[in-house]
Design an enzyme around this catalytic site. Structure first.
Site, PDB file in Angstrom:
ATOM      1  N   SER A 144     -10.005   0.625   2.339  1.00 48.43           N
ATOM      2  CA  SER A 144     -10.783   1.236   1.263  1.00 48.43           C
ATOM      3  C   SER A 144     -12.128   0.546   1.110  1.00 48.43           C
ATOM      4  O   SER A 144     -12.235  -0.678   1.316  1.00 48.43           O
ATOM      5  CB  SER A 144     -10.035   1.151  -0.071  1.00 48.43           C
ATOM      6  OG  SER A 144     -10.843   1.619  -1.141  1.00 48.43           O
ATOM      7  N   TYR A 159      -4.838  -3.219  -6.058  1.00 51.32           N
ATOM      8  CA  TYR A 159      -5.253  -2.270  -5.021  1.00 51.32           C
ATOM      9  C   TYR A 159      -6.355  -2.869  -4.152  1.00 51.32           C
ATOM     10  O   TYR A 159      -6.294  -2.827  -2.920  1.00 51.32           O
ATOM     11  CB  TYR A 159      -5.737  -0.973  -5.672  1.00 51.32           C
ATOM     12  CG  TYR A 159      -6.208   0.067  -4.670  1.00 51.32           C
ATOM     13  CD1 TYR A 159      -5.290   0.856  -3.992  1.00 51.32           C
ATOM     14  CD2 TYR A 159      -7.567   0.268  -4.420  1.00 51.32           C
ATOM     15  CE1 TYR A 159      -5.716   1.807  -3.064  1.00 51.32           C
ATOM     16  CE2 TYR A 159      -7.992   1.215  -3.515  1.00 51.32           C
ATOM     17  CZ  TYR A 159      -7.066   1.991  -2.841  1.00 51.32           C
ATOM     18  OH  TYR A 159      -7.482   2.925  -1.932  1.00 51.32           O
TER      19      TYR A 159
END
Length: 253
Positions: A144, A159
């Site tokens: 990401s 995350y």
């Protein structure tokens, strides 16, 4: 652009990005296995392509994964491509407040890390022996842009940390298996228009779109095209690196 591999396994395969990747490979005639804890969203894809199948499993249940995916990896039809696409980004605590490092219990941290990094390592561990035996394999880890930006005040700490760890794991494994003609790379999606980003107010996503130089959110197809490139003969000399697919939202080195 030619893709030698015929058998593709995608974790998180029934989410928005996973389905986009699966559909791309199905359209070019590949055998696609989608792994997810809820396979219902893949029903239409399986109806349209008889080369698509699903394995419904919680990838953090390592014993179950060892049994089912391990068996798949031990036969002559073992996957030649692994896409670690599963990801989880719970942003709010049970009271509806954004998670903060000082409010997050360790059990919650561990649950998210189990999905975002531990399960990815476990899949690599299971599938690499068959790739080594075949002297061929492609692993693509979906990380990401948040691992570069710190989450931009939207993505929570677990995350961001898990996706940064996935980037590091990509490099470490790539260095270990290159001699077996196995490449390992990562893709860092930006703001991709899937269900995962719809747990924030719409104005947040529109604000992102306005700041992106290409002036739109990404699509699952944008990620699928990058995955296909990394699995193709055009990327045979590319390993241990990352491709930024974010429309210009992040341009760091």
């Amino acid at each position: 652009m030619e893709i030698q591999a015929n058998r593709i396994l995608i974790t998180g395969g029934c989410g928005g990005i996973g389905l986009g990747i699966g559909e791309y490979f199905a359209r070019i005639g590949k055998q696609v296995t989608l792994v997810d804890r809820n396979t219902a969203p893949a029903a239409d894809l399986m109806r349209r392509f008889n080369t698509v199948r699903c394995i419904e499993i919680d990838i953090t249940d390592y014993a179950a994964v060892d049994e089912r995916i391990g068996a798949l990896a031990s036969d002559d039809e073992a996957p030649q491509v692994l896409v670690n696409g599963a990801g989880w980004s719970p942003k709010y605590d049970p009271q509806g407040q954004p998670w903060k490092p000082w409010t997050m219990p360790m059990s919650h941290w561990q649950d998210v890390m189990a999905v975002n990094i531990d399960a990815a390592f476990n899949l690599c561990r299971l599938l690499l022996p068959s790739m080594i035996k075949a002297n061929y394999g492609r692993i693509v880890n979906i990380a990401s842009v948040a691992a570069h930006t710190g989450g931009g005040g939207v993505a929570p700490v677990h995350y961001v940390t898990g996706k940064a760890a996935l980037q590091g794991m990509t490099k470490a494994i790539a260095g270990s298996v290159g001699q077996y003609n196995i490449t390992v790379n990562a893709i860092n999606p930006g703001r991709i228009d899937t269900q995962m980003i719809r747990d924030v107010p719409d104005e947040v996503n529109q604000g992102y779109a306005a700041r992106i130089p290409l002036k739109r959110l990404g699509t699952p197809a944008d990620i699928a095209h990058a995955v296909a490139y990394l699995c193709s003969d055009h990327a045979d000399y590319l390993t241990g690196t990352q491709i930024e697919v974010n429309g210009g939202l992040y341009m760091g080195s």
